[in-house]
Scaffold this motif. Sequence first.
Motif, PDB file in Angstrom:
ATOM      1  N   ASP A 182      21.650  -0.444   4.055  1.00 15.68           N
ATOM      2  CA  ASP A 182      21.607  -1.497   3.036  1.00 15.68           C
ATOM      3  C   ASP A 182      20.278  -2.246   3.107  1.00 15.68           C
ATOM      4  O   ASP A 182      19.602  -2.449   2.094  1.00 15.68           O
ATOM      5  N   LEU A 183      19.892  -2.624   4.328  1.00 15.19           N
ATOM      6  CA  LEU A 183      18.638  -3.358   4.500  1.00 15.19           C
ATOM      7  C   LEU A 183      17.443  -2.496   4.115  1.00 15.19           C
ATOM      8  O   LEU A 183      16.526  -2.953   3.407  1.00 15.19           O
ATOM      9  N   ASN A 184      17.441  -1.229   4.581  1.00 15.19           N
ATOM     10  CA  ASN A 184      16.319  -0.341   4.278  1.00 15.19           C
ATOM     11  C   ASN A 184      16.212  -0.066   2.781  1.00 15.19           C
ATOM     12  O   ASN A 184      15.105  -0.031   2.222  1.00 15.19           O
ATOM     13  N   LEU A 185      17.387   0.135   2.142  1.00 15.76           N
ATOM     14  CA  LEU A 185      17.360   0.372   0.696  1.00 15.76           C
ATOM     15  C   LEU A 185      16.850  -0.844  -0.059  1.00 15.76           C
ATOM     16  O   LEU A 185      16.151  -0.714  -1.070  1.00 15.76           O
ATOM     17  N   LYS A 186      17.219  -2.022   0.421  1.00 13.00           N
ATOM     18  CA  LYS A 186      16.719  -3.244  -0.222  1.00 13.00           C
ATOM     19  C   LYS A 186      15.195  -3.298  -0.143  1.00 13.00           C
ATOM     20  O   LYS A 186      14.512  -3.566  -1.149  1.00 13.00           O
ATOM     21  N   GLU A 187      14.679  -2.993   1.051  1.00  9.94           N
ATOM     22  CA  GLU A 187      13.230  -3.028   1.214  1.00  9.94           C
ATOM     23  C   GLU A 187      12.557  -1.952   0.368  1.00  9.94           C
ATOM     24  O   GLU A 187      11.541  -2.204  -0.296  1.00  9.94           O
ATOM     25  N   ARG A 188      13.144  -0.739   0.403  1.00 11.22           N
ATOM     26  CA  ARG A 188      12.535   0.341  -0.358  1.00 11.22           C
ATOM     27  C   ARG A 188      12.686   0.137  -1.863  1.00 11.22           C
ATOM     28  O   ARG A 188      11.785   0.488  -2.635  1.00 11.22           O
ATOM     29  N   THR A 189      13.817  -0.421  -2.268  1.00 11.95           N
ATOM     30  CA  THR A 189      14.001  -0.695  -3.692  1.00 11.95           C
ATOM     31  C   THR A 189      12.981  -1.711  -4.181  1.00 11.95           C
ATOM     32  O   THR A 189      12.410  -1.564  -5.271  1.00 11.95           O
ATOM     33  N   ASP A 190      12.758  -2.712  -3.347  1.00  5.35           N
ATOM     34  CA  ASP A 190      11.740  -3.697  -3.717  1.00  5.35           C
ATOM     35  C   ASP A 190      10.371  -3.035  -3.820  1.00  5.35           C
ATOM     36  O   ASP A 190       9.595  -3.312  -4.748  1.00  5.35           O
ATOM     37  N   ALA A 191      10.096  -2.126  -2.838  1.00  2.00           N
ATOM     38  CA  ALA A 191       8.799  -1.445  -2.865  1.00  2.00           C
ATOM     39  C   ALA A 191       8.697  -0.518  -4.073  1.00  2.00           C
ATOM     40  O   ALA A 191       7.660  -0.460  -4.751  1.00  2.00           O
TER      41      ALA A 191
ATOM     42  N   GLU B 214      10.389  -0.756  -6.873  1.00  2.00           N
ATOM     43  CA  GLU B 214      10.317  -1.581  -8.085  1.00  2.00           C
ATOM     44  C   GLU B 214       8.906  -2.106  -8.291  1.00  2.00           C
ATOM     45  O   GLU B 214       8.409  -2.155  -9.421  1.00  2.00           O
ATOM     46  N   PHE B 215       8.274  -2.460  -7.160  1.00  2.00           N
ATOM     47  CA  PHE B 215       6.887  -2.913  -7.274  1.00  2.00           C
ATOM     48  C   PHE B 215       6.002  -1.774  -7.772  1.00  2.00           C
ATOM     49  O   PHE B 215       5.165  -1.962  -8.661  1.00  2.00           O
ATOM     50  N   LEU B 216       6.207  -0.562  -7.177  1.00  2.00           N
ATOM     51  CA  LEU B 216       5.398   0.580  -7.598  1.00  2.00           C
ATOM     52  C   LEU B 216       5.705   0.976  -9.035  1.00  2.00           C
ATOM     53  O   LEU B 216       4.827   1.463  -9.752  1.00  2.00           O
ATOM     54  N   ALA B 217       6.968   0.788  -9.446  1.00  2.00           N
ATOM     55  CA  ALA B 217       7.351   1.176 -10.804  1.00  2.00           C
ATOM     56  C   ALA B 217       6.713   0.278 -11.851  1.00  2.00           C
ATOM     57  O   ALA B 217       6.448   0.718 -12.970  1.00  2.00           O
ATOM     58  N   TYR B 218       6.475  -0.949 -11.493  1.00  2.00           N
ATOM     59  CA  TYR B 218       5.955  -1.910 -12.480  1.00  2.00           C
ATOM     60  C   TYR B 218       4.592  -2.471 -12.107  1.00  2.00           C
ATOM     61  O   TYR B 218       4.090  -3.348 -12.809  1.00  2.00           O
TER      62      TYR B 218
ATOM     63  N   THR C 279      -4.660  -2.317  -7.194  1.00  2.00           N
ATOM     64  CA  THR C 279      -5.116  -3.659  -7.564  1.00  2.00           C
ATOM     65  C   THR C 279      -3.994  -4.696  -7.561  1.00  2.00           C
ATOM     66  O   THR C 279      -4.260  -5.882  -7.716  1.00  2.00           O
ATOM     67  N   LYS C 280      -2.740  -4.252  -7.390  1.00  2.00           N
ATOM     68  CA  LYS C 280      -1.558  -5.122  -7.432  1.00  2.00           C
ATOM     69  C   LYS C 280      -1.340  -5.740  -8.809  1.00  2.00           C
ATOM     70  O   LYS C 280      -0.540  -6.663  -8.965  1.00  2.00           O
ATOM     71  N   LEU C 281      -2.031  -5.217  -9.812  1.00  2.00           N
ATOM     72  CA  LEU C 281      -1.817  -5.685 -11.183  1.00  2.00           C
ATOM     73  C   LEU C 281      -0.593  -4.995 -11.778  1.00  2.00           C
ATOM     74  O   LEU C 281      -0.162  -3.946 -11.294  1.00  2.00           O
ATOM     75  N   PRO C 282      -0.006  -5.546 -12.832  1.00  2.00           N
ATOM     76  CA  PRO C 282       1.065  -4.829 -13.541  1.00  2.00           C
ATOM     77  C   PRO C 282       0.559  -3.485 -14.049  1.00  2.00           C
ATOM     78  O   PRO C 282      -0.637  -3.326 -14.350  1.00  2.00           O
ATOM     79  N   ASN C 283       1.472  -2.525 -14.140  1.00  2.00           N
ATOM     80  CA  ASN C 283       1.078  -1.216 -14.657  1.00  2.00           C
ATOM     81  C   ASN C 283       1.436  -1.096 -16.137  1.00  2.00           C
ATOM     82  O   ASN C 283       1.836  -2.081 -16.781  1.00  2.00           O
ATOM     83  N   ARG C 284       1.332   0.102 -16.673  1.00  2.00           N
ATOM     84  CA  ARG C 284       1.540   0.318 -18.102  1.00  2.00           C
ATOM     85  C   ARG C 284       2.966  -0.028 -18.519  1.00  2.00           C
ATOM     86  O   ARG C 284       3.181  -0.600 -19.597  1.00  2.00           O
ATOM     87  N   ILE C 285       3.964   0.330 -17.660  1.00  2.00           N
ATOM     88  CA  ILE C 285       5.362   0.062 -18.015  1.00  2.00           C
ATOM     89  C   ILE C 285       5.594  -1.427 -18.206  1.00  2.00           C
ATOM     90  O   ILE C 285       6.197  -1.873 -19.189  1.00  2.00           O
ATOM     91  N   GLN C 286       5.113  -2.220 -17.236  1.00  2.00           N
ATOM     92  CA  GLN C 286       5.307  -3.666 -17.336  1.00  2.00           C
ATOM     93  C   GLN C 286       4.534  -4.234 -18.522  1.00  2.00           C
ATOM     94  O   GLN C 286       4.995  -5.172 -19.190  1.00  2.00           O
TER      95      GLN C 286
END
Length: 732
Positions: A260-269, A271-275, A280-287
């Motif tokens: 649960d904890l690992n999935l939370k961390e990976r989901t956050d990661a 989600e960050f990569l997805a958007y 550059t840590k800027l939003p990507n095309r999807i966002q």
Amino acid sequence: MKLKRKLVIGNMFMVVLALSILSISQLFIANYYAQEILTKTSNHISSKFITYAHARAEQTMSYLTEALINPLYFYDLEGVQDLLEPTLKDSSTLQIKVFDKRGLIFHSGGDHAMSEYGKALNMPAIEAAILKDKTPLVRIENETMTMAQPLLLNDELLGGLVMQYSLEKSHRDIEQNQSIVEEINQFSQQSSTTLIIIVAVIMCLISLIFSILLANALIVPITKLVGHSRRISNGEYQVSNQINRDDELGELARAFDEMDLNLKERTDAIEFLAYSDPLTKLPNRIQFIQFLEQQLQTKNVRPFAVFFIDLDEFKRINDIFGHHVGDELLCEVAKLLQENIRNCDFLASSGRQSHSLLSRVGGDEFLLCIPDIHNADLASKIAKRLLTVISQPIYLNGPKEFFVIGGSIGVALSNIAGHTPEELVKNADIAMYAAKYRGKGTYCHFSNEMKQRVKSHGAIERELRKAIVDFSQFQLWYQPKIDLKTGKTIGAEALIRWIHPEKGFVPPSDFIPIAEAMGTIIPIGTWVIEQVCRDLESWQDLLKDQPEFHVALNLSVKQLFRQNVADVLEQQMRQHSIPSSRVQVEVTETALMQDKHSAKKSLDALRKIGIEVWLDDFGTGYSSLRYLREFNIDGLKIDRTFVSDIEQDANARALCAAIISMAHQLGVRVVAEGVEETTQLDFLIKEGCDYGQGYLFGKPVPLIEFEKTLHNSKPEALTLSNNESSPLEIIK
């Protein structure tokens, strides 16, 4: 079927199976030993009853043997009768016979006792035992027992006594006792079976209760873990499953918490990569697209602008300094853009607060959305400022290491350039490419004319892909090349023409750049090489007196760098028996400058197999004569723009003369293309230009027409277009 039910049923099945096997085994063993006991008991009772009957008979025989000696000795029949009478009254006594030593019956008990007197005993076995051996005899048959005893007086044989007993009563007693034993045995077996069934049922009930308890102990935690997994699948993380056990289920529960904890961390990661852009840590095309959708879906849609920013010559930074430097540079550009996008600078006159969004959507591409942009002038102001920001020096790793890059920007206004996020981004992209086409380092607003050009290019691209399937829509046209000193046709340039079945003639300027961008220029170039070699093979008889005649081929950039064009040419010339002197290749200065090392390698390979290399469109590119020696160029072609201005422009005349003079000093031959007027021809001849090519000598014509020209023309009598004078006459 649920796991709990399966577990209970499985456990009960195993218990019932085990109890059934044990019960059947127990019943079988009990029955076996009961039968053994019954058999042995019956045999023992039978033996006892027979022994008892034998003892009684023997006691009677013993008494009678002693009692009958005197009556037999004195032949006292009545005395014998009196002695035998009590015994005869016993129902078990079948008969009694007293015989003398001669084996004759002395007395036969019963009603016919006297009728058998004096008759032979007629019992050989008894006679032998009594009369000869003087030994007692006992013989037991199924229903009778026969006993014989000698009658001795002082060892003197007087005779013998035979008595036959019935064993019927004994057998009845035996059967009665056996029945009793069997009844007792059956009762015992029934009691044992009932007891086993009762015990089995009790054990099954106990097992059922135990199975349910065990199933609950196992299934309840599993059910909790199932609920935990569903919460995880629904995105509800970091909710404990509240299972505290020290067994394997406890370990599984703790593993679920860790997962649960690992999935939370990976989901956050993720989600960050997805958007977001990881560099550059800027939003990507999807966002960015989602942001545009939000802007378009608001109740009061405010106009906004989309800026497509592309860095100029960024690939050069990666190629020269490496991708790690390029990545650092992109991060710095992102910081500069973020720092300079201040809401107050981009607000419209309404004064409302708005929010912009900057995103990175490609290698060196950024998208920017700024709300409240009401007109193109404000968007232009912003674009200019952005270009100023990204064109200033960017320092990396200290003040000594800096880079200067530029950018091109395409602008799309929401109230003009589209109504969907994808359409706005696409149109901004179109405008950005238009800015690059204008010379880079600038910006361009989207217009419908741009969109139409893109659609037109797309249509040509689709049709071009269909056309190169069999090349049936393509033709090679030939334009003659003239020796200006002799007026002879010393060669021709092969020019590809596309005759579309519906659109008709498609100009090379419309489809060649698109073929270059698509990469289909390579198969097209290969087809041109094959066709030229095939045509030269068919002209061998026509050209046997013209050894200097050749065909010039134009090589594209991709052919030069991505295709081993020397091998292709060599293979085709060998296949069609074409000498290398019949083929020349023409390349542009721009193509050579893209990768000088690879270009020189390709040109040297062509020259190695005997093919001359000419520089095309000289004067429109870098125009450095140093490249003529660096690449070992055999000849150059003066671009038609200089030749066409010879009559009106003194600078054009001076440049043409200078090019011809310097090329000759370097040992390089010169051909002037685009010769259309006699005055142009006179000037070129005067300056010593080697060859000429243009409408004055002949337009590009299809293969059949060019072959007619080869058949009909003589070296000293070349017919000019729209002029009946020969080149020799014009030259003179």
